[in-house]
Structure formats: structure tokens, C-alpha cells
Design a protein around this motif. Sequence first.
Motif, mmCIF file in Angstrom:
data_model
loop_
_atom_site.group_PDB
_atom_site.id
_atom_site.type_symbol
_atom_site.label_atom_id
_atom_site.label_comp_id
_atom_site.label_asym_id
_atom_site.label_seq_id
_atom_site.Cartn_x
_atom_site.Cartn_y
_atom_site.Cartn_z
ATOM 1 N N PHE A 24 64.817 91.444 1.053
ATOM 2 C CA PHE A 24 64.158 90.483 0.158
ATOM 3 C C PHE A 24 65.455 89.525 -0.465
ATOM 4 O O PHE A 24 65.265 88.867 -1.173
ATOM 5 C CB PHE A 24 63.556 90.877 -1.073
ATOM 6 C CG PHE A 24 62.328 91.559 -0.869
ATOM 7 C CD1 PHE A 24 61.148 90.998 -0.518
ATOM 8 C CD2 PHE A 24 62.334 93.019 -0.820
ATOM 9 C CE1 PHE A 24 60.013 91.725 -0.265
ATOM 10 C CE2 PHE A 24 60.983 93.728 -0.489
ATOM 11 C CZ PHE A 24 60.063 93.187 -0.075
ATOM 12 N N VAL A 25 66.632 89.403 0.679
ATOM 13 C CA VAL A 25 67.838 88.779 0.179
ATOM 14 C C VAL A 25 67.639 87.694 -0.574
ATOM 15 O O VAL A 25 68.408 87.777 -1.463
ATOM 16 C CB VAL A 25 68.579 88.974 1.626
ATOM 17 C CG1 VAL A 25 68.143 87.859 2.412
ATOM 18 C CG2 VAL A 25 70.187 88.715 1.279
ATOM 19 N N ASN A 26 67.240 86.545 -0.141
ATOM 20 C CA ASN A 26 67.193 85.364 -0.918
ATOM 21 C C ASN A 26 66.368 85.313 -2.277
ATOM 22 O O ASN A 26 66.150 84.372 -2.664
ATOM 23 C CB ASN A 26 67.085 84.347 0.071
ATOM 24 C CG ASN A 26 68.217 84.112 1.004
ATOM 25 O OD1 ASN A 26 69.387 84.500 0.551
ATOM 26 N ND2 ASN A 26 67.942 83.691 2.443
ATOM 27 N N ARG A 27 65.512 86.406 -2.155
ATOM 28 C CA ARG A 27 64.240 86.205 -3.353
ATOM 29 C C ARG A 27 64.434 87.096 -4.357
ATOM 30 O O ARG A 27 63.534 87.452 -5.098
ATOM 31 C CB ARG A 27 63.123 86.393 -2.541
ATOM 32 C CG ARG A 27 62.914 85.451 -1.444
ATOM 33 C CD ARG A 27 61.357 85.422 -1.008
ATOM 34 N NE ARG A 27 61.199 84.397 -0.329
ATOM 35 C CZ ARG A 27 59.900 83.580 -0.021
ATOM 36 N NH1 ARG A 27 59.180 83.741 -0.910
ATOM 37 N NH2 ARG A 27 59.930 82.813 0.776
ATOM 38 N N VAL A 28 65.347 88.021 -4.344
ATOM 39 C CA VAL A 28 65.626 88.994 -5.406
ATOM 40 C C VAL A 28 66.856 88.863 -6.315
ATOM 41 O O VAL A 28 67.852 88.222 -5.813
ATOM 42 C CB VAL A 28 65.567 90.332 -4.819
ATOM 43 C CG1 VAL A 28 66.752 90.817 -3.814
ATOM 44 C CG2 VAL A 28 65.630 91.536 -5.984
ATOM 45 N N THR A 29 67.020 88.899 -7.364
ATOM 46 C CA THR A 29 68.300 88.959 -8.140
ATOM 47 C C THR A 29 68.459 90.427 -8.656
ATOM 48 O O THR A 29 67.562 91.556 -8.538
ATOM 49 C CB THR A 29 68.118 88.117 -9.429
ATOM 50 O OG1 THR A 29 67.209 88.649 -10.439
ATOM 51 C CG2 THR A 29 67.920 86.821 -9.161
ATOM 52 N N LEU A 81 62.440 91.933 -9.132
ATOM 53 C CA LEU A 81 61.890 91.812 -7.936
ATOM 54 C C LEU A 81 60.274 91.850 -8.369
ATOM 55 O O LEU A 81 59.751 92.859 -8.705
ATOM 56 C CB LEU A 81 61.873 92.933 -6.918
ATOM 57 C CG LEU A 81 61.257 93.092 -5.754
ATOM 58 C CD1 LEU A 81 61.449 91.783 -4.982
ATOM 59 C CD2 LEU A 81 61.503 94.174 -5.035
ATOM 60 N N HIS A 82 59.738 90.484 -8.081
ATOM 61 C CA HIS A 82 58.164 90.690 -8.753
ATOM 62 C C HIS A 82 57.270 91.327 -7.789
ATOM 63 O O HIS A 82 57.458 91.257 -6.503
ATOM 64 C CB HIS A 82 57.928 89.158 -8.776
ATOM 65 C CG HIS A 82 58.607 88.347 -9.777
ATOM 66 N ND1 HIS A 82 58.364 88.533 -11.117
ATOM 67 C CD2 HIS A 82 59.930 87.478 -9.788
ATOM 68 C CE1 HIS A 82 59.152 87.651 -11.610
ATOM 69 N NE2 HIS A 82 59.981 87.512 -10.961
ATOM 70 N N LEU A 83 56.333 92.131 -8.136
ATOM 71 C CA LEU A 83 55.632 92.777 -7.566
ATOM 72 C C LEU A 83 54.656 91.814 -6.537
ATOM 73 O O LEU A 83 54.316 92.241 -5.517
ATOM 74 C CB LEU A 83 54.377 93.489 -8.330
ATOM 75 C CG LEU A 83 53.696 94.431 -7.679
ATOM 76 C CD1 LEU A 83 54.051 95.418 -7.044
ATOM 77 C CD2 LEU A 83 52.640 95.133 -8.854
ATOM 78 N N ARG A 84 54.497 90.711 -7.194
ATOM 79 C CA ARG A 84 53.523 89.718 -6.304
ATOM 80 C C ARG A 84 54.325 89.036 -5.063
ATOM 81 O O ARG A 84 53.775 89.375 -3.860
ATOM 82 C CB ARG A 84 53.279 88.337 -7.050
ATOM 83 C CG ARG A 84 52.394 87.218 -6.386
ATOM 84 C CD ARG A 84 52.154 86.299 -7.249
ATOM 85 N NE ARG A 84 52.440 85.289 -6.488
ATOM 86 C CZ ARG A 84 53.286 84.283 -6.791
ATOM 87 N NH1 ARG A 84 53.852 84.367 -8.222
ATOM 88 N NH2 ARG A 84 53.897 83.253 -6.075
ATOM 89 N N LEU A 85 55.703 89.090 -5.147
ATOM 90 C CA LEU A 85 56.419 88.929 -3.914
ATOM 91 C C LEU A 85 56.525 90.095 -2.948
ATOM 92 O O LEU A 85 56.091 89.933 -1.726
ATOM 93 C CB LEU A 85 57.917 88.737 -4.400
ATOM 94 C CG LEU A 85 59.036 88.768 -3.062
ATOM 95 C CD1 LEU A 85 58.645 87.441 -2.293
ATOM 96 C CD2 LEU A 85 60.261 88.673 -3.656
ATOM 97 N N LEU A 86 56.482 91.502 -3.486
ATOM 98 C CA LEU A 86 56.403 92.424 -2.566
ATOM 99 C C LEU A 86 55.125 92.479 -2.073
ATOM 100 O O LEU A 86 54.964 92.867 -0.759
ATOM 101 C CB LEU A 86 56.766 93.730 -3.396
ATOM 102 C CG LEU A 86 56.552 95.265 -2.643
ATOM 103 C CD1 LEU A 86 57.584 94.965 -1.560
ATOM 104 C CD2 LEU A 86 56.687 96.314 -3.489
ATOM 105 N N GLU A 87 53.905 92.277 -2.584
ATOM 106 C CA GLU A 87 52.673 92.304 -2.206
ATOM 107 C C GLU A 87 52.595 91.243 -1.100
ATOM 108 O O GLU A 87 51.901 91.673 0.107
ATOM 109 C CB GLU A 87 51.369 92.157 -3.168
ATOM 110 C CG GLU A 87 51.530 93.422 -4.255
ATOM 111 C CD GLU A 87 50.603 92.809 -5.303
ATOM 112 O OE1 GLU A 87 50.092 91.787 -5.318
ATOM 113 O OE2 GLU A 87 50.255 93.778 -6.028
#
Length: 157
Positions: free
Chosen positions: A122-127, A131-137
Motif C-alpha cells: 500500500f506504498v502511497n496510501r499508508v503512513t 492503515l485504514h481497514l476500509r482501504l484494506l478491504e
Amino acid sequence: MSTHFRIPVVDRFPSQVTSLAHIANANKTVKEKLIPRQLEMFKRIVFERFEDVDMVFNNQIIHHMLLREVKRTRADSISFSVGGNIVTFSNDDFLSMTGLWRSPMRVDRYEQSSYELAIKYFVNRVTKDTLHLRLLEEKYKELEFENDGDAVKITLV
């Protein structure tokens, strides 16, 4: 003797927990995503017993119970005030009730690598802190894993 809640009554505020975890949906997604070899690896972890569970996890009940948690001195247990009585569950009680078991291996967390998979997939979407669960889903089904270990670790999350 008065009950000392972990979250004092004066610090509570009205809220409504609206998230429901549909375990059956998650299980279906996992079975569709993982190849047979990865699925076999996943079945060997401690949560294997939940693989065929068809239920909705009720966050409201858990939230209510956690508000009833009382301060205790034992580090290997959790206690709640239920109907004026203190109910205590040790780690072993919890494992026995859920059908889980203690891991035969010690699991160490290394701070320097704790975000390694998040950065890799998730290189550009995580600090470092989020890491938001919605993004992971959303992205889980599209991920191309580099190896079986990564697939199982991210599936566990």
C-alpha cells in the motif's frame, strides 16, 4: 467496596457503535482470494476455527461489556461488572471458551519491520501510523502477493 471501572462512568459519553463484522462475507472473500497452498497455511494459524463461521459479530455487545470492565491487579485476566457481580476471565478461560489455544511459538514484534507489508503493498496510501481497514478491504481482492507468507499475513489482518 465500590467498583472501579477501567473507564470511569463520568468519562463515558453516549455513542452508538454501528460497525458489524460479517464473518461469513470475510470468509468467502478469503476462500476466493487465496490459492489452495495459501489457504492450507492460513488454516494452520490459531484462527482456523473461524474459517466456516457464519455469523455477524456484534460490536455493540462488546462495546457495552468493555464499558463494564473493572480494574484488576492480575495481568493475565480481564474482569467485568455484570449484575453487581465481578466476573473474571483468565487467558486460559478465554481460550477454552473460544476453542482457541496458546501458540507453541513465541511471536516477537520488531518495530523496524512492523510496517513492512503495509509499505510493500500500500506504498502511497499508508503512513507509519495509519492503515485504514476500509482501504484494506477495498484493495485486498486486487493485491498480487509476492509470496505465500505475505498472502497469509495480510489475510489474517
